[in-house]
Design a protein around this motif. Structure first.
Motif, short mmCIF file in Angstrom:
data_model
loop_
_atom_site.label_atom_id
_atom_site.label_comp_id
_atom_site.label_asym_id
_atom_site.label_seq_id
_atom_site.Cartn_x
_atom_site.Cartn_y
_atom_site.Cartn_z
N LEU A 48 0.85 -1.17 0.00
CA LEU A 48 0.00 0.00 0.00
C LEU A 48 0.90 1.24 0.00
O LEU A 48 2.10 1.16 0.23
N THR A 49 0.28 2.38 -0.27
CA THR A 49 0.98 3.66 -0.18
C THR A 49 0.44 4.42 1.02
O THR A 49 -0.70 4.18 1.44
N VAL A 50 1.25 5.28 1.58
CA VAL A 50 0.82 6.05 2.74
C VAL A 50 -0.53 6.72 2.46
O VAL A 50 -0.72 7.37 1.44
N GLY A 51 -1.47 6.50 3.38
CA GLY A 51 -2.81 7.08 3.24
C GLY A 51 -3.80 6.21 2.48
O GLY A 51 -5.00 6.48 2.51
N GLU A 52 -3.33 5.15 1.82
CA GLU A 52 -4.22 4.27 1.05
C GLU A 52 -4.90 3.28 1.98
O GLU A 52 -4.29 2.74 2.90
N GLU A 53 -6.19 3.04 1.75
CA GLU A 53 -6.93 2.11 2.59
C GLU A 53 -6.70 0.67 2.14
O GLU A 53 -6.52 0.39 0.95
N GLY A 54 -6.69 -0.23 3.09
CA GLY A 54 -6.50 -1.65 2.81
C GLY A 54 -7.07 -2.48 3.93
O GLY A 54 -7.40 -1.98 4.99
N ASP A 55 -7.18 -3.79 3.69
CA ASP A 55 -7.78 -4.67 4.68
C ASP A 55 -7.03 -5.99 4.72
O ASP A 55 -6.33 -6.37 3.76
N LEU A 56 -7.18 -6.70 5.82
CA LEU A 56 -6.61 -8.03 6.01
C LEU A 56 -7.70 -8.96 6.50
O LEU A 56 -8.66 -8.52 7.14
N TRP A 57 -7.54 -10.24 6.23
CA TRP A 57 -8.49 -11.23 6.73
C TRP A 57 -7.77 -12.57 6.89
O TRP A 57 -6.66 -12.76 6.41
N LEU A 58 -8.44 -13.46 7.59
CA LEU A 58 -7.87 -14.78 7.88
C LEU A 58 -8.37 -15.78 6.85
O LEU A 58 -9.57 -15.90 6.61
N LEU A 59 -7.42 -16.50 6.25
CA LEU A 59 -7.75 -17.50 5.24
C LEU A 59 -7.42 -18.89 5.78
O LEU A 59 -6.47 -19.07 6.54
N GLY A 60 -8.21 -19.88 5.36
CA GLY A 60 -7.97 -21.27 5.72
C GLY A 60 -8.03 -22.14 4.48
O GLY A 60 -8.74 -21.82 3.52
N SER A 61 -7.30 -23.24 4.49
CA SER A 61 -7.31 -24.17 3.36
C SER A 61 -7.16 -25.59 3.87
O SER A 61 -6.54 -25.83 4.92
N ASN A 118 4.49 -10.51 4.74
CA ASN A 118 4.91 -9.13 4.91
C ASN A 118 3.89 -8.18 4.29
O ASN A 118 3.31 -8.48 3.23
N LEU A 119 3.69 -7.07 4.95
CA LEU A 119 2.83 -6.00 4.44
C LEU A 119 3.66 -4.73 4.39
O LEU A 119 4.27 -4.34 5.40
N LEU A 120 3.70 -4.07 3.23
CA LEU A 120 4.49 -2.87 3.05
C LEU A 120 3.60 -1.66 2.84
O LEU A 120 2.67 -1.70 2.03
N VAL A 121 3.87 -0.61 3.59
CA VAL A 121 3.23 0.69 3.37
C VAL A 121 4.32 1.61 2.84
O VAL A 121 5.17 2.09 3.61
N ARG A 122 4.33 1.82 1.53
CA ARG A 122 5.42 2.55 0.88
C ARG A 122 5.24 4.07 1.01
O ARG A 122 4.11 4.55 1.09
N PRO A 123 6.36 4.78 1.01
CA PRO A 123 6.27 6.24 1.15
C PRO A 123 5.81 6.91 -0.14
O PRO A 123 5.83 6.30 -1.22
N VAL A 124 5.43 8.16 0.00
CA VAL A 124 5.10 9.00 -1.16
C VAL A 124 6.34 9.80 -1.53
O VAL A 124 6.99 10.37 -0.64
#
Length: 308
Positions: A62-75, A141-147
């Motif tokens: 993601l970029t700074v200020g961008e909205e995002g979400d996470l969830w739990l996955l199963g297999s 890993n989750l990255l929040v990249r700079p502007v």
């Protein structure tokens, strides 16, 4: 799972009362069926429970200020059983672990890298009456990249005096050329036809590029979240500025793991360097600015609000 157990106990109690009140054979059969149902469910669920795996899903960059979400996955290799668990965010720079809450979303107010883990994960049988801890858990890993943040006074590239000239790999456009005789394998697009016609020999206009000394960017990975935003944003902008002008450079950054060096000659290398810094701990003390390096041109990236 608690609700499933309440419903099951209610059904069991109802069958027990029905059997006591009437005592008929079908009430006894109903009671036995309800008593055996959990064990049948467990038996049918065991293959799915044994092969069950869980991991975080959702945004990765993601970029700074961008909205995002996470969830739990199963297999599982079998029909998926009920499961639950919690996601936790581990910032690489600060190490302050926190639980991810969907209502709050991913914290993208500042740039940074997170290790996303699954904790307290449990998988149930198909009826949701038995729960077992999940051992096969993955992380990501989750990255929040700079502007990109422009540097107030970008470098004057005319100051980069070429120490020597060398043939440009792959040819292409260049301001300087060198004349030489044609060799097998040379492109006919580089033939200097007028000069070749005068001399009677095929002559090539070979593109040349300057061989510069070391162009060095330095940075200390430490500061407030706002300062880190400015440092990494300026790195992204200044690195792109140099690469657009075909100036390869080296980045040296002081992190919690020591000094990291990144030779950068293309945009992908710059992105990898920034992503690596996002997933590095901050330096506890010291400054790379105190180090003496030999370079043709050096620029230290600071995190001040106004950088001159």
């Amino acid at each position: 799972m608690f609700g499933h157990r309440v419903w099951y106990l209610a059904a069991l109690a109802g069958c027990g009362i029905f059997y006591i009140a009437y005592g008929e054979w079908f009430s006894w059969v109903a009671l036995l069926m309800v008593l055996g149902l959990p064990w049948l469910s467990l038996l049918l669920s065991l293959p799915a429970i044994v092969s069950f795996r869980t991991r975080p899903g959702g945004a990765e960059t993601l970029t700074v200020g961008e909205e995002g979400d996470l969830w739990l996955l199963g297999s599982s290799r079998f029909p998926l059983p009920p499961f639950r668990g919690k996601l936790y965010l581990h910032p690489y720079m600060t190490g302050q672990r926190s639980r991810f809450r969907p209502a709050s979303g991913i914290p993208t107010g500042h740039c940074g890298g997170f290790r996303v883990t699954v904790e307290k994960a449990r998988v149930c049988d198909y009826l949701g009456l038995f729960a077992f801890p999940v051992t096969n858990r993955e992380e990501k890993n989750l990255l929040v990249r700079p502007v990109p943040l422009a540097v107030p006074e970008p470098p004057d590239l005319k100051r980069f005096i070429a120490r020597a000239w060398r043939p440009k790999p792959g040819g292409g456009f260049a301001e300087n050329h060198e004349l030489r005789l044609y060799r097998p394998g040379d492109s006919l697009n580089q033939v200097h036809w007028k000069l070749s016609a005068k001399t009677g020999k095929l002559t090539i206009r070979e593109p040349m590029e300057p061989r510069r000394g070391l162009v060095l960017l330095t940075m200390t990975l430490r500061g407030t979240p706002e300062e880190l935003d400015r440092k990494l944003g300026r790195l992204l902008w200044l690195g792109g500025y140099l690469l657009e002008r075909d100036v390869a450079f080296e980045l040296r950054a002081l992190t919690g793991e020591g000094i990291r060096a990144f030779p950068i000659d293309r945009e992908q290398a710059l992105t990898r360097a920034v992503d690596t810094l996002l997933c590095s701990p901050c330096a506890a003390e010291g400054s790379i600015r105190d180090k003496a390096y030999t370079a043709s041109w050096q620029y230290h990236i600071g995190g001040e609000a106004v950088e001159g």
